[in-house]
Design an enzyme around this catalytic site. Structure first.
Site, PDB file in Angstrom:
ATOM      1  N   SER A   1      61.455  29.607  76.965  1.00 47.07           N
ATOM      2  CA  SER A   1      62.684  28.855  76.757  1.00 47.07           C
ATOM      3  C   SER A   1      63.389  28.518  78.074  1.00 47.07           C
ATOM      4  CB  SER A   1      63.576  29.650  75.814  1.00 47.07           C
ATOM      5  OG  SER A   1      64.459  28.792  75.192  1.00 47.07           O
TER       6      SER A   1
ATOM      7  N   HIS B   1      60.945  29.505  67.486  1.00 44.14           N
ATOM      8  CA  HIS B   1      61.227  29.729  68.891  1.00 44.14           C
ATOM      9  C   HIS B   1      61.046  31.211  69.228  1.00 44.14           C
ATOM     10  CE1 HIS B   1      63.138  28.244  72.503  1.00 44.14           C
ATOM     11  NE2 HIS B   1      64.023  29.231  72.496  1.00 44.14           N
TER      12      HIS B   1
END
Ligand code: GTR
Length: 416
Positions: A256, A397
Site C-alpha cells: 500500500s 487490500h
C-alpha cells in the site's frame, strides 16, 4: 434581519459547494476516460529510444521529473549512522536480532529499530526488506522484541491509544510476515516500523528524518513517501555491512503506501536488486491517467504530506502530468519487479497496476529481458512471471500469505 438572511445564504451556499465536491470514485471500466500515456522509449521531443545508453539517459531524466513533480527531492546523506544490537535470540531455524540504528546529523538524532531474521547458514543470504505498519512487535510473539515508542495512528483493535502502540498487538501481524517460510528458503527478513522514519501525519515536516535537515522547503521538497524510501536506503547502508547478508540480493518490498515507498526506494537506490509492490495503487504501480478508484486529487487531499506540493498541481489534471507511473516502473529495469493486486481492492485499481507493468515492459526489452510476459489481464490467482511478475489474488487490500508465496517463487526464479 437582512444580515441574518445573508449569513444563512452564505452558510447554505458553502455547504452546497462542499457537497458538490464530495469525491465519488469511478469503479466502472467503461467510464475510464481516454488517455495517452507518455511513451517509455521516447525522449521528450518524441524521438525514439533504441539503445541502452539512450534509455539510461532518459531514465535519469524521468527520475528527475518524479523527484521534482511527485515524490520530492531527497537530500544526500551526509550524517553518520550508528548500530547497537538490542537483542538476539535463536528462533526455530532463524537468528532473530533487533538493532537500533541511530542517524546523527548536526546534533540531531533519529532512532530506527530494525528487526532481522536470518537463516542459520554458512553463505551470505538474500534478504527481503520491508517497512511494517504497526511496529516490530506485531511481527513476533517474542517479548524481547520492543514495542515502538513512536507516534502511531490510533486503532482500538490493535491496542493503539493516544498515538502509542502497546503490547496488545504483539504477534498480531505474524500471518502477514511468514518468517518461517522465508527462512526455510534460505532468505532473511528485515523490517522496521515506518513511523520511526517519518510519523505518518501532516506536521509540516518537523519530525522524523525530515527534521534532521535544515529545511528551506519549496514545492519540490520531499514528502513522507520519499522519506520512507530514503529511510530504506539508510537501512540498506547497514545491511551491506553485514557479512551474513548477500548485498547483491536485497529485495525491497512494501504494501500500500509502503508499496509506493518501496517503488521509490527501488527507483532511487540501485542497490535494491528486486522490487515488490503490493497493492500500491495511486502514486504506486497504478496508472494515474486512468482515474480509477483513488485519484491524484483524492490522494493529495487525504494525505497532503505524502507527495510534493507540485504534485497537487495535477489534481484533476492527470493528462498534464509529464510522467505516469509506468515510467516509474520502467526506471527499475532490468531489475526484477513484482506487482501484486487484490481483486476486491478496487481503490488501488488492479487493472491499472497491471497496465503499469505492461507499459513499463519496453524498458526491460532494451536489456533483452521480458517484462510482463502477457498483455492480457490474467485471471484471479494465476500469476504471470517474467522479469516483471504480476498477480491479482482473490480478496482485498492486504499483504497475505498467498502474496508471499508468489514473491518467494519469483525470488527463487531470479536468485537461484
Ligand atoms: C489508503 C490510501 C491508499 C493506500 C492505503 C494504505 O487510505 O488511499 O493510497 O496507500 O491507504 O496505505 O493502506
Amino acid at each position: 434581519m437582512k444580515r441574518l438572511y445573508l449569513l444563512l445564504f452564505i452558510c447554505l451556499a458553502s455547504n452546497m459547494t462542499a457537497y458538490s465536491q464530495v469525491f465519488v470514485a469511478n469503479y466502472d471500466e467503461s467510464k475510464v476516460p481516454g488517455y495517452t500515456l507518455p511513451r517509455v522509449l521516447a525522449f521528450t521531443d518524441g524521438s525514439a529510444i533504441t539503445q541502452r545508453g539512450e534509455w539510461e539517459k532518459r531514465r535519469d531524466e524521468i527520475l528527475d521529473i518524479f523527484s521534482k513533480e511527485v515524490y520530492g527531492v531527497s537530500p544526500n546523506w551526509d550524517g553518520e549512522m550508528t548500530a547497537t544490537e538490542v537483542s538476539s535470540a535463536e528462533v526455530g531455524k532463524a537468528i532473530r536480532k533487533e538493532i537500533k540504528l541511530t542517524l546523527h546529523r548536526k546534533g540531531k538524532t533519529v532512532d530506527m529499530y530494525l528487526l532481522l531474521f536470518m537463516p542459520h547458514q554458512q553463505t551470505p543470504a538474500p534478504v527481503f526488506l520491508g517497512l511494517n505498519f504497526y511496529g516490530n512487535h506485531t511481527l513476533s510473539d517474542d517479548e524481547e522484541v520492543l514495542v515502538t515508542q513512536s507516534w502511531m495512528r490510533d486503532n482500538k483493535d490493535l491496542g493503539i491509544e493516544n498515538n502509542r502502540a502497546s503490547a496488545k498487538s504483539r504477534g498480531m501481524r505474524m500471518p502477514n510476515w511468514p518468517v518461517e517460510d522465508i527462512v526455510e528458503k534460505g532468505y532473511g527478513l528485515a523490517s522496521l516500523y515506518y513511523g520511526e522514519i517519518d510519523p505518518d501525519f501532516d506536521d509540516g515536516f518537523q519530525n522524523g528524518v525530515h527534521g534532521l535537515f535544515d529545511q528551506h522547503r519549496d514545492e519540490s521538497s520531499w514528502g513522507s513517501v520519499a522519506a520512507w524510501a530514503w529511510g530504506l536506503s539508510r537501512v540498506m547502508d547497514y545491511l551491506v555491512t553485514l557479512p551474513g547478508v548477500d548485498a547483491n540480493k536485497v529485495a525491497v518490498l512494501g504494501h500500500s503506501r509502503l508499496g509506493k515507498a518501496a517503488l521509490w526506494a527501488g527507483a532511487t537506490d540501485p542497490r535494491f536488486s528486486l522490487i515488490i509492490s503490493n497493492n500500491s495503487g495511486c502514486g504506486g504501480a497504478a496508472l494515474s491517467r486512468r482515474r480509477f478508484g483513488e485519484t491524484v486529487e483524492k490522494i493529495n487531499t487525504s494525505f497532503p504530506h505524502w507527495f510534493t506540493d507540485s504534485f497537487k498541481r495535477y489534481n484533476g489534471r492527470e493528462d498534464e502530468l509529464p510522467v505516469d507511473q509506468h515510467q516509474l516502473l520502467a526506471t527499475l529495469a532490468p531489475r526484477p519487479l513484482y506487482i501484486a493486486s487484490g481483486e476486491d481492492d478496487q481503490w488501488a485499481d488492479p487493472r491499472g497496476e497491471f497496465l503499469g507493468g505492461v507499459e513499463a515492459s519496453p524498458a526491460y526489452e532494451i536489456y533483452q529481458k521480458t517484462g510482463i510476459p502477457t498483455t492480457e489481464f490474467p485471471p484471479v490467482n494465476q500469476p504471470v512471471m517474467g522479469h516483471i511478475g504480476y498477480h491479482i489474488r482473490s480478496g482485498g487490500h492486504g499483504l497475505l500469505g498467498y502474496d508471499w508465496q508468489q514473491f518467494l517463487k519469483f525470488a527463487d526464479m531470479h536468485w537461484k
